[in-house]
Design a protein around this motif. Structure first.
Motif, PDB file in Angstrom:
ATOM      1  N   ILE A   1       3.231  10.732  -7.380  1.00 13.52           N
ATOM      2  CA  ILE A   1       4.151  11.098  -8.418  1.00 13.52           C
ATOM      3  C   ILE A   1       3.494  12.012  -9.411  1.00 13.52           C
ATOM      4  CG2 ILE A   1       5.640  10.650 -10.149  1.00 13.52           C
ATOM      5  CD1 ILE A   1       6.555   8.267  -8.591  1.00 13.52           C
ATOM      6  N   TYR A   2       2.201  11.567  -9.782  1.00 11.35           N
ATOM      7  CA  TYR A   2       1.200  12.232 -10.812  1.00 11.35           C
ATOM      8  C   TYR A   2       0.233  13.035 -10.087  1.00 11.35           C
ATOM      9  CZ  TYR A   2       3.345   8.338 -13.514  1.00 11.35           C
ATOM     10  OH  TYR A   2       4.216   7.395 -14.088  1.00 11.35           O
ATOM     11  N   GLN A   3       0.078  13.332  -8.879  1.00  7.26           N
ATOM     12  CA  GLN A   3      -0.888  14.052  -8.212  1.00  7.26           C
ATOM     13  C   GLN A   3      -0.880  15.326  -8.817  1.00  7.26           C
ATOM     14  OE1 GLN A   3      -0.802  13.524  -4.161  1.00  7.26           O
ATOM     15  NE2 GLN A   3      -2.941  14.611  -3.785  1.00  7.26           N
ATOM     16  N   GLY A   4       0.445  16.251  -8.937  1.00  3.30           N
ATOM     17  CA  GLY A   4       0.364  17.550  -9.216  1.00  3.30           C
ATOM     18  C   GLY A   4       0.667  17.622 -10.715  1.00  3.30           C
ATOM     19  N   LEU A   5       0.218  16.837 -11.490  1.00  4.72           N
ATOM     20  CA  LEU A   5       0.149  17.261 -13.208  1.00  4.72           C
ATOM     21  C   LEU A   5      -1.027  17.373 -13.341  1.00  4.72           C
ATOM     22  CD1 LEU A   5       2.553  14.181 -14.183  1.00  4.72           C
ATOM     23  CD2 LEU A   5       3.073  16.671 -13.798  1.00  4.72           C
ATOM     24  N   ASN A   6      -1.102  18.250 -14.590  1.00  3.03           N
ATOM     25  CA  ASN A   6      -2.581  18.448 -15.422  1.00  3.03           C
ATOM     26  C   ASN A   6      -2.641  17.915 -16.383  1.00  3.03           C
ATOM     27  OD1 ASN A   6      -4.845  19.617 -16.003  1.00  3.03           O
ATOM     28  ND2 ASN A   6      -4.112  21.845 -16.062  1.00  3.03           N
ATOM     29  N   LEU A   7      -3.819  16.857 -16.668  1.00  2.00           N
ATOM     30  CA  LEU A   7      -3.832  16.192 -17.805  1.00  2.00           C
ATOM     31  C   LEU A   7      -4.180  17.017 -19.090  1.00  2.00           C
ATOM     32  CD1 LEU A   7      -5.948  13.269 -16.070  1.00  2.00           C
ATOM     33  CD2 LEU A   7      -3.572  13.427 -16.537  1.00  2.00           C
ATOM     34  N   ASP A   8      -4.796  18.078 -19.027  1.00  2.00           N
ATOM     35  CA  ASP A   8      -4.954  18.874 -20.200  1.00  2.00           C
ATOM     36  C   ASP A   8      -3.837  19.432 -20.693  1.00  2.00           C
ATOM     37  OD1 ASP A   8      -7.465  18.148 -19.713  1.00  2.00           O
ATOM     38  OD2 ASP A   8      -7.992  20.288 -18.647  1.00  2.00           O
ATOM     39  N   ASP A   9      -2.865  19.853 -19.681  1.00  2.00           N
ATOM     40  CA  ASP A   9      -1.639  20.620 -20.338  1.00  2.00           C
ATOM     41  C   ASP A   9      -0.706  19.555 -21.108  1.00  2.00           C
ATOM     42  OD1 ASP A   9      -2.410  22.833 -19.273  1.00  2.00           O
ATOM     43  OD2 ASP A   9      -1.318  22.909 -17.229  1.00  2.00           O
TER      44      ASP A   9
ATOM     45  N   LYS B   1       0.790  -1.252   0.056  1.00  3.40           N
ATOM     46  CA  LYS B   1       0.052  -0.155  -0.056  1.00  3.40           C
ATOM     47  C   LYS B   1       0.679   1.108  -0.022  1.00  3.40           C
ATOM     48  CE  LYS B   1      -4.116  -1.882   2.390  1.00  3.40           C
ATOM     49  NZ  LYS B   1      -4.891  -2.061   3.522  1.00  3.40           N
ATOM     50  N   LYS B   2       1.908   1.373   0.696  1.00  6.10           N
ATOM     51  CA  LYS B   2       2.765   2.502   0.802  1.00  6.10           C
ATOM     52  C   LYS B   2       3.462   2.622  -0.437  1.00  6.10           C
ATOM     53  CE  LYS B   2       6.673   4.205   3.205  1.00  6.10           C
ATOM     54  NZ  LYS B   2       7.788   3.860   4.301  1.00  6.10           N
ATOM     55  N   ALA B   3       4.103   1.656  -1.226  1.00  6.95           N
ATOM     56  CA  ALA B   3       4.345   1.744  -2.734  1.00  6.95           C
ATOM     57  C   ALA B   3       3.575   2.335  -3.650  1.00  6.95           C
ATOM     58  CB  ALA B   3       5.080   0.414  -3.194  1.00  6.95           C
ATOM     59  N   LYS B   4       2.110   1.816  -3.415  1.00  6.83           N
ATOM     60  CA  LYS B   4       1.289   2.261  -4.562  1.00  6.83           C
ATOM     61  C   LYS B   4       0.692   3.695  -4.120  1.00  6.83           C
ATOM     62  CE  LYS B   4      -3.279   1.093  -5.950  1.00  6.83           C
ATOM     63  NZ  LYS B   4      -4.564   0.080  -5.791  1.00  6.83           N
ATOM     64  N   LYS B   5       0.899   4.162  -2.913  1.00  2.75           N
ATOM     65  CA  LYS B   5       0.515   5.395  -2.511  1.00  2.75           C
ATOM     66  C   LYS B   5       1.768   6.264  -3.118  1.00  2.75           C
ATOM     67  CE  LYS B   5      -0.972   8.340   1.407  1.00  2.75           C
ATOM     68  NZ  LYS B   5      -1.266   8.185   2.947  1.00  2.75           N
ATOM     69  N   GLU B   6       2.815   6.086  -2.879  1.00  2.87           N
ATOM     70  CA  GLU B   6       4.002   6.803  -3.397  1.00  2.87           C
ATOM     71  C   GLU B   6       3.895   6.911  -4.958  1.00  2.87           C
ATOM     72  OE1 GLU B   6       7.481   4.921  -2.044  1.00  2.87           O
ATOM     73  OE2 GLU B   6       7.363   5.730   0.029  1.00  2.87           O
TER      74      GLU B   6
END
Length: 225
Positions: free
Chosen positions: A182-190, A173-178
């Motif tokens: 990684i992709y949490q701050g990225l904007n998919l439209d950009d 679970k910790k590895a999946k959360k990390e």
């Protein structure tokens, strides 16, 4: 001179007679439970048959005192010959607590008196059972103890396996959360617009050759470099 010779011969004969009684080794200690028969023996060899045997008992108090063993209902004294030696036997049937003491044979002849080495008789009261259990009950108790022992061995192993499995799941679970962070701050439209621009630039190149497409100049709008 003859009188002196006879006196010396008589003294020598008397000295020999006094040393003809040979005591055998006694049992030094005998421990017996109450209500069981006990037997003490003192054996000796003597050159004469007029030896009187008497059993005496010595008490272990502060002032040592001895007295002759009395013939009682449970106490008997016997004299017998065995393989050339005479044995005095003191029998207790059954033995009692007050029979505890140190016993000796008193041997008395015409011109001697000796005591045997002696035997200390200790009488004890055996412990009584506090729980009177049958054999089937004892077997059930032993079976229950075996099951409890098996559980005591298996429970720690099972607990360790459960803990290791839980730790493994937490690490996953910790590895999946990390990975999600990684992709949490990225904007998919950009990301999609940037991807389209990269693909279009790779397909058409960075600049467009205007020398070869003069005929289509009016219809196509040139891209600015």
């Amino acid at each position: 001179m003859a009188i002196i010779t006879n006196f010396l011969l008589c003294s020598f004969v008397v000295g020999i007679a006094q040393t003809t009684v040979i005591l055998e080794a006694d049992m030094p200690f005998l421990k017996m439970a109450v209500q069981y028969p006990a037997e003490l023996q003192c054996c000796y060899t003597a050159s004469e048959n007029s030896v009187k045997v008497r059993w005496i008992k010595q008490y272990g108090n502060k002032t040592l005192s001895t007295h002759s063993v009395e013939l009682l209902q449970h106490v008997t004294i016997n004299i017998g010959n065995f393989s050339g030696k005479t044995c005095g036997t003191l029998t207790f049937n059954p033995v009692k607590l007050n029979d505890t003491g140190f016993y000796q044979c008193s041997l008395k002849g015409n011109d001697f008196k000796r005591l045997s080495h002696g035997t200390y008789l200790q009488v004890y009261q055996p412990m009584k059972k506090t729980l009177n259990l049958s054999e089937s009950t004892k077997n059930r108790i032993l079976t229950a103890e075996g099951v409890l022992l098996l559980l005591c061995v298996l429970m720690p192993s099972v607990t360790l396996l459960c803990k290791s499995k839980r730790l493994h799941e937490l690490e996953k679970k910790k590895a999946k959360k990390e990975e999600e962070n990684i992709y949490q701050g990225l904007n998919l439209d950009d990301c999609s617009s940037a991807y389209d621009r990269i693909e279009r630039s790779q397909a058409h190149g960075q600049y467009q050759d205007v020398g070869n497409i003069k005929e289509e100049e009016e219809q196509i709008q040139l891209e600015k470099p």
